[in-house]
Design an enzyme around this catalytic site. Structure first.
Site, PDB file in Angstrom:
ATOM      1  N   HIS A  24     -19.748 -34.257 -40.078  1.00 16.79           N
ATOM      2  CA  HIS A  24     -20.720 -35.006 -39.275  1.00 16.79           C
ATOM      3  C   HIS A  24     -22.081 -34.898 -39.951  1.00 16.79           C
ATOM      4  O   HIS A  24     -22.882 -34.013 -39.625  1.00 16.79           O
ATOM      5  CB  HIS A  24     -20.745 -34.449 -37.846  1.00 16.79           C
ATOM      6  N   HIS A 204     -19.368 -41.169 -31.893  1.00 21.37           N
ATOM      7  CA  HIS A 204     -20.272 -40.281 -31.173  1.00 21.37           C
ATOM      8  C   HIS A 204     -20.026 -40.494 -29.678  1.00 21.37           C
ATOM      9  O   HIS A 204     -20.007 -41.637 -29.205  1.00 21.37           O
ATOM     10  CB  HIS A 204     -21.734 -40.625 -31.454  1.00 21.37           C
ATOM     11  N   GLU A 207     -22.899 -36.760 -26.493  1.00 27.07           N
ATOM     12  CA  GLU A 207     -24.050 -36.041 -27.073  1.00 27.07           C
ATOM     13  C   GLU A 207     -25.092 -35.927 -25.955  1.00 27.07           C
ATOM     14  O   GLU A 207     -25.430 -34.839 -25.524  1.00 27.07           O
ATOM     15  CB  GLU A 207     -24.603 -36.814 -28.274  1.00 27.07           C
ATOM     16  N   ASP A 285     -25.476 -32.958 -38.972  1.00 25.66           N
ATOM     17  CA  ASP A 285     -25.940 -34.212 -38.355  1.00 25.66           C
ATOM     18  C   ASP A 285     -27.011 -34.902 -39.217  1.00 25.66           C
ATOM     19  O   ASP A 285     -26.685 -35.807 -39.983  1.00 25.66           O
ATOM     20  CB  ASP A 285     -26.441 -33.960 -36.933  1.00 25.66           C
ATOM     21  N   ASP A 286     -28.272 -34.509 -39.069  1.00 20.66           N
ATOM     22  CA  ASP A 286     -29.383 -35.109 -39.828  1.00 20.66           C
ATOM     23  C   ASP A 286     -30.258 -33.970 -40.357  1.00 20.66           C
ATOM     24  O   ASP A 286     -31.366 -33.726 -39.844  1.00 20.66           O
ATOM     25  CB  ASP A 286     -30.202 -36.023 -38.912  1.00 20.66           C
TER      26      ASP A 286
HETATM   27  N1  ADE Z   1     -27.705 -41.365 -35.877  1.00 24.34           N
HETATM   28  C1  ADE Z   1     -28.150 -40.354 -36.627  1.00 24.34           C
HETATM   29  N2  ADE Z   1     -28.077 -39.204 -35.956  1.00 24.34           N
HETATM   30  C2  ADE Z   1     -27.556 -39.495 -34.743  1.00 24.34           C
HETATM   31  C3  ADE Z   1     -27.223 -38.731 -33.607  1.00 24.34           C
HETATM   32  N3  ADE Z   1     -27.423 -37.412 -33.550  1.00 24.34           N
HETATM   33  N4  ADE Z   1     -26.725 -39.371 -32.545  1.00 24.34           N
HETATM   34  C4  ADE Z   1     -26.547 -40.697 -32.566  1.00 24.34           C
HETATM   35  N5  ADE Z   1     -26.835 -41.457 -33.613  1.00 24.34           N
HETATM   36  C5  ADE Z   1     -27.332 -40.857 -34.706  1.00 24.34           C
HETATM   37 ZN    ZN Z   2     -24.557 -37.802 -35.489  1.00 22.50          ZN
END
Ligand code: ADE
Ligand code: ZN
Length: 346
Positions: A24, A204, A207, A285-286
């Protein structure tokens, strides 16, 4: 394996050294401020921030949407195949340093095609970096094309059709962006088409959104993995199903902390889900936006939740189990994992 032989002082080194997969990671979310500025200069794009520090100081999020606004703005510097290559290559170097052996990487084509950057530019640039990562770093990887759920079904269909000429360069589709108000059902027909094309599906769900979105990601979209899924904890029947079917949840602790899904890392439900037999694992994630790549996620989560070597082993095994690779590859990683644990005293 003697997990008790590894004490808490020895644990951080083991967490960093152990082989792991990352399932992810949004590649646009690995774009560090320094690279954003370098690409802005190269492509003569004007940014709303004067310095790297000013941009980084804007990374204070209150929820998913507050992050997405800045994340899509950051991606606007990506224009040429080389830009996509450079972004992915920078990620692979970080992954190598964290002993990631395999990565399944999300990309958001609509973020780019909406700006008149072609699907070919996006996919070929990323794919070239994946090929080099295998050759030069020994990291295997695949790409997963994500639809932005705040956009229309029609736009998702169009995106999928544009990607068909590059079908050999990605393995599946995913669903990301603003969750609340955009249930999986909106994309039922697009995912059906993706399945017909032989693509894998993930989504996703849970969340920020309700457990109902996890049910429909599984039953309507036929998703094989759920990205995040932490809200499942509020639905006991769903928890039982996830455990029984070993549905992988690609959990991202630092992301959940930075987007205020949990007020504190100590409140994260990863340990609870693990103890209830769910196939959860740790992902970033990011990472450029949330304060850390894979090992940072492991280190902070283990410290906050008081996890031990046995948890580490289970999380690594889950990350192998959930990967879209064959059983022989999973077994080979397991052998590597066992050797690593033994070297660290288990
Ligand atoms: N795009 C990038 N990161 C995300 C996240 N955590 N949830 C949904 N879309 C995303
Ligand atoms: Zn994500």
């Amino acid at each position: 394996m003697n997990f008790d032989a590894i004490n808490s002082a020895q644990l951080p080194a083991l967490l960093c050294a152990m082989p792991k997969t990352e399932l992810h990671i949004h590649i646009e979310g690995s774009l560090e401020p320094e690279l954003i500025f370098a690409l802005a200069k190269r492509n003569q794009v004007r940014l709303n921030y004067a310095t790297v520090e000013e941009l980084r100081s804007a990374y204070a999020f209150t929820d998913l949407q507050s992050f997405l606004d800045i994340y899509y703005a950051g991606a606007s510097v990506l224009q040429h195949p080389q830009d996509f290559y450079d972004m992915a290559w920078a990620y692979f170097l970080r992954a190598k340093a964290d002993n990631v052996v395999h990565a399944e990487i999300f990309f958001d084509p609509q973020t780019h095609t909406e700006r008149k950057v072609s699907m070919r530019t996006v996919v070929t640039g990323l794919h070239h970096a994946c090929t080099d990562a295998k050759e030069k770093l020994g990291i295997s990887s695949s790409l997963i094309l994500c639809f932005l759920r705040h956009l229309s079904e029609e736009s998702a269909f169009e995106t999928l059709e544009q990607a068909i000429p590059f079908k050999d360069m990605f393995i599946g589709v995913g669903l990301d962006s603003s969750e609340r108000g955009h249930p999986p059902e909106k994309f039922e027909r697009v995912f059906k088409r993706a399945h017909q094309l032989g693509l894998k599906a993930v989504a996703h769900a849970g969340e920020e959104g309700p457990p109902a979105y996890i049910w429909s990601a599984l039953d309507v979209l036929k998703a094989e993995r759920i990205d995040h899924g932490v809200q499942a904890i509020h639905d006991e029947v769903l928890m039982q199903r996830l455990a029984m079917e070993r549905v992988p949840l690609t959990v991202c602790p630092l992301s959940n902390l930075k987007l205020c899904v949990f007020p504190n890392l100590k409140d994260h439900n990863l340990a609870q889900m693990l103890s209830q037999g769910l196939c959860v694992m740790i992902n970033s994630d990011d990472p450029a936006y949330f304060g850390g790549y894979m090992n940072e996620n492991f280190l902070q989560t283990f410290a906050a939740l008081n996890l031990n070597a046995s948890h580490a082993y289970q999380l690594a095994c889950n990350s192998f189990e959930a990967a879209f690779v064959d059983e022989a590859q999973k077994l080979a990683w397991r052998v590597q994992l066992d050797a690593c644990f033994q070297q660290h005293g288990a």
